[in-house]
Design an enzyme around this catalytic site. Structure first.
Site, PDB file in Angstrom:
ATOM      1  N   HIS A  18      85.889 -63.208   7.586  1.00  0.00           N
ATOM      2  CA  HIS A  18      85.294 -61.914   7.960  1.00  0.00           C
ATOM      3  C   HIS A  18      85.622 -60.907   6.865  1.00  0.00           C
ATOM      4  O   HIS A  18      86.634 -60.219   6.924  1.00  0.00           O
ATOM      5  CB  HIS A  18      85.848 -61.478   9.326  1.00  0.00           C
ATOM      6  CG  HIS A  18      85.246 -60.219   9.867  1.00  0.00           C
ATOM      7  ND1 HIS A  18      85.258 -59.922  11.218  1.00  0.00           N
ATOM      8  CD2 HIS A  18      84.626 -59.164   9.269  1.00  0.00           C
ATOM      9  CE1 HIS A  18      84.683 -58.751  11.420  1.00  0.00           C
ATOM     10  NE2 HIS A  18      84.302 -58.259  10.230  1.00  0.00           N
ATOM     11  N   HIS A  20      83.269 -58.182   4.448  1.00  0.00           N
ATOM     12  CA  HIS A  20      81.984 -57.610   4.002  1.00  0.00           C
ATOM     13  C   HIS A  20      82.137 -57.349   2.516  1.00  0.00           C
ATOM     14  O   HIS A  20      82.987 -56.540   2.122  1.00  0.00           O
ATOM     15  CB  HIS A  20      81.693 -56.304   4.735  1.00  0.00           C
ATOM     16  CG  HIS A  20      81.656 -56.449   6.228  1.00  0.00           C
ATOM     17  ND1 HIS A  20      80.488 -56.591   6.926  1.00  0.00           N
ATOM     18  CD2 HIS A  20      82.661 -56.502   7.151  1.00  0.00           C
ATOM     19  CE1 HIS A  20      80.757 -56.707   8.214  1.00  0.00           C
ATOM     20  NE2 HIS A  20      82.075 -56.665   8.379  1.00  0.00           N
ATOM     21  N   HIS A 198      79.254 -59.397  15.186  1.00  0.00           N
ATOM     22  CA  HIS A 198      80.306 -58.460  15.565  1.00  0.00           C
ATOM     23  C   HIS A 198      80.087 -58.089  17.043  1.00  0.00           C
ATOM     24  O   HIS A 198      78.963 -57.722  17.434  1.00  0.00           O
ATOM     25  CB  HIS A 198      80.218 -57.180  14.744  1.00  0.00           C
ATOM     26  CG  HIS A 198      80.710 -57.291  13.336  1.00  0.00           C
ATOM     27  ND1 HIS A 198      80.283 -58.245  12.462  1.00  0.00           N
ATOM     28  CD2 HIS A 198      81.636 -56.545  12.664  1.00  0.00           C
ATOM     29  CE1 HIS A 198      80.893 -58.077  11.299  1.00  0.00           C
ATOM     30  NE2 HIS A 198      81.730 -57.055  11.383  1.00  0.00           N
ATOM     31  N   GLU A 201      84.318 -54.871  19.206  1.00  0.00           N
ATOM     32  CA  GLU A 201      85.185 -54.089  18.302  1.00  0.00           C
ATOM     33  C   GLU A 201      85.297 -52.707  18.940  1.00  0.00           C
ATOM     34  O   GLU A 201      86.340 -52.345  19.478  1.00  0.00           O
ATOM     35  CB  GLU A 201      84.561 -54.028  16.899  1.00  0.00           C
ATOM     36  CG  GLU A 201      85.350 -53.187  15.901  1.00  0.00           C
ATOM     37  CD  GLU A 201      84.620 -53.004  14.553  1.00  0.00           C
ATOM     38  OE1 GLU A 201      83.389 -53.228  14.491  1.00  0.00           O
ATOM     39  OE2 GLU A 201      85.295 -52.608  13.574  1.00  0.00           O
ATOM     40  N   ASP A 279      88.093 -57.715   6.648  1.00  0.00           N
ATOM     41  CA  ASP A 279      86.949 -56.870   7.009  1.00  0.00           C
ATOM     42  C   ASP A 279      86.397 -56.108   5.797  1.00  0.00           C
ATOM     43  O   ASP A 279      85.437 -56.566   5.183  1.00  0.00           O
ATOM     44  CB  ASP A 279      87.316 -55.916   8.153  1.00  0.00           C
ATOM     45  CG  ASP A 279      86.130 -55.510   9.010  1.00  0.00           C
ATOM     46  OD1 ASP A 279      85.031 -56.036   8.786  1.00  0.00           O
ATOM     47  OD2 ASP A 279      86.307 -54.672   9.922  1.00  0.00           O
ATOM     48  N   ASP A 280      86.981 -54.949   5.488  1.00  0.00           N
ATOM     49  CA  ASP A 280      86.534 -54.122   4.354  1.00  0.00           C
ATOM     50  C   ASP A 280      87.777 -53.714   3.566  1.00  0.00           C
ATOM     51  O   ASP A 280      88.254 -52.574   3.678  1.00  0.00           O
ATOM     52  CB  ASP A 280      85.793 -52.885   4.880  1.00  0.00           C
ATOM     53  CG  ASP A 280      84.551 -53.265   5.662  1.00  0.00           C
ATOM     54  OD1 ASP A 280      83.529 -53.585   5.035  1.00  0.00           O
ATOM     55  OD2 ASP A 280      84.635 -53.287   6.910  1.00  0.00           O
TER      56      ASP A 280
END
Ligand code: HPA
Ligand code: ZN
Length: 344
Positions: A18, A20, A198, A201, A279-280
């Site tokens: 996961h 991005h 997703h 969340e 994630d980011d």
């Protein structure tokens, strides 16, 4: 956390499921690409941009994230971004990575789909040769956009079907339930693509249930709100649906207030197939090992949990079965060597 556990968590072989890729754009690279492409930024300096990374929820992050991605124009830009991420991943002992990308963020600005996918894919192929890291791409549909826009994106993607392994669903979760994309996901399923989304969340546990029942996803991205629904939690545990949990993201986007409050121990205790992910990473304070260390520092997690999380990362990956078994054996050998005092 003691030094031995810290060392093991850092060095253990792991997969990341996961991430991005647009969320790996560091402020320095955003400024360099803005200059290269003669794009004006709303921020005066790298520090001013970094100061904007104080988020109150998912949407406040997405606004900054889409602004950052606006500097990506050429195939080389996408290559440079992906290469920088893969260098960080390999330093964190990531051996396999499944990378999300958001084509609509770029095609809406006039960047052709093939420019996006060629740049990312070329970096992935080069990293395979240079570091032996394996990987695949997952095309994410932006859920705040329409079903028609998602179908148009799928159409643009099909000539490049050999370059991505699956599709996902990201962006603003609230008020955009999974079922909005039921027909798009049905089409993707027919095409033999892997399916993830997703859910849970910021959105309610009901979105996790519809991602499973309507979209028929194989993995849930985040999914941390499942614990609010005991029957759903029991189902996720029974079916061993993987959850790609992102601890630093959850703190930064105020899904939880402090790392010490994270429900990761409870998710593990419930028997769920949990994996840890970044994630980011450029926006949330760290790459995969930073996520592991922050979680292990703040929460009552053990050596056994580290072993389980490393195994889960490969168990939940879209790998061929022989390769999966080979990675699981390598994880077990790593932990056996730690136990016997043999350096790995
Ligand atoms: N959630 C939803 N959409 C996203 C995220 C996220 O954490 N990161 C990038 N797009
Ligand atoms: Zn995400």
């Amino acid at each position: 956390m003691n030094d031995a556990l810290r060392h093991i968590v850092q060095q253990m072989p792991k997969a990341e499921l996961h991430i991005h890729i647009e969320g790996s754009l560091e402020p320095e690279l955003i400024f360099a690409l803005a200059q290269r492409n003669q794009i004006a930024l709303a921020y005066e300096s790298v520090d001013a941009l970094r100061d904007a990374y104080a988020f109150s929820d998912l949407q406040s992050f997405l606004d900054v994230y889409y602004a950052g991605a606006s500097v990506l124009c050429t195939e080389q830009d996408f290559y440079d971004m992906t290469q920088a991420y893969l260098l960080r991943a390999q330093a964190d002992h990531v051996r396999h990575v499944e990378i999300f990308f958001d084509p609509q963020t770029h095609t809406a600005r006039g960047v052709p789909f093939e420019v996006v996918i060629h740049g990312i894919d070329r970096a992935l192929q080069d990293a395979r040769r240079a570091y032996g890291i394996s990987g695949g791409l997952i095309l994410c549909f932006l859920r705040h956009l329409s079903e028609a826009d998602a179908f148009a994106t799928l159409e643009q993607a099909l000539p490049h079907r050999d370059k991505f392994i699956g599709v996902g669903l990201d962006s603003s979760e609230r008020d955009h339930p999974p079922e909005k994309f039921a027909r798009v996901f049905a089409q993707c399923r027919k095409l033999g693509l892997h399916l993830v989304a997703h859910a849970g969340e910021e959105g309610p546990p009901a979105y996790i249930a519809t991602a499973l029942d309507v979209l028929q996803v194989e993995r849930m991205d985040h999914g941390v709100r499942c614990l609010e629904d005991p029957a759903l939690t029991a189902r996720l545990a029974r079916e061993q649906v993987p959850l790609t949990v992102c601890p630093l993201s959850n703190v930064k986007l105020r899904v939880v207030q402090r790392m010490a409050d994270h429900n990761l121990p409870a998710l593990l205790e419930a028997g769920l197939m949990v994996t840890l992910n970044s994630d980011d990473p450029a926006y949330f304070g760290g790459y995969l090992n930073d996520n592991f260390l922050a979680a292990f520092e703040a929460l009552p997690l053990t050596l056994g949990d580290a072993h389980r999380l490393a195994r889960n990362s490969f168990a939940a990956a879209f790998l061929d079965e022989p390769l999966r078994q080979s990675w699981l054996a390598q994880v077990d050998a790593f932990f056996a060597a730690q136990a016997s005092g043999t350096p790995c």
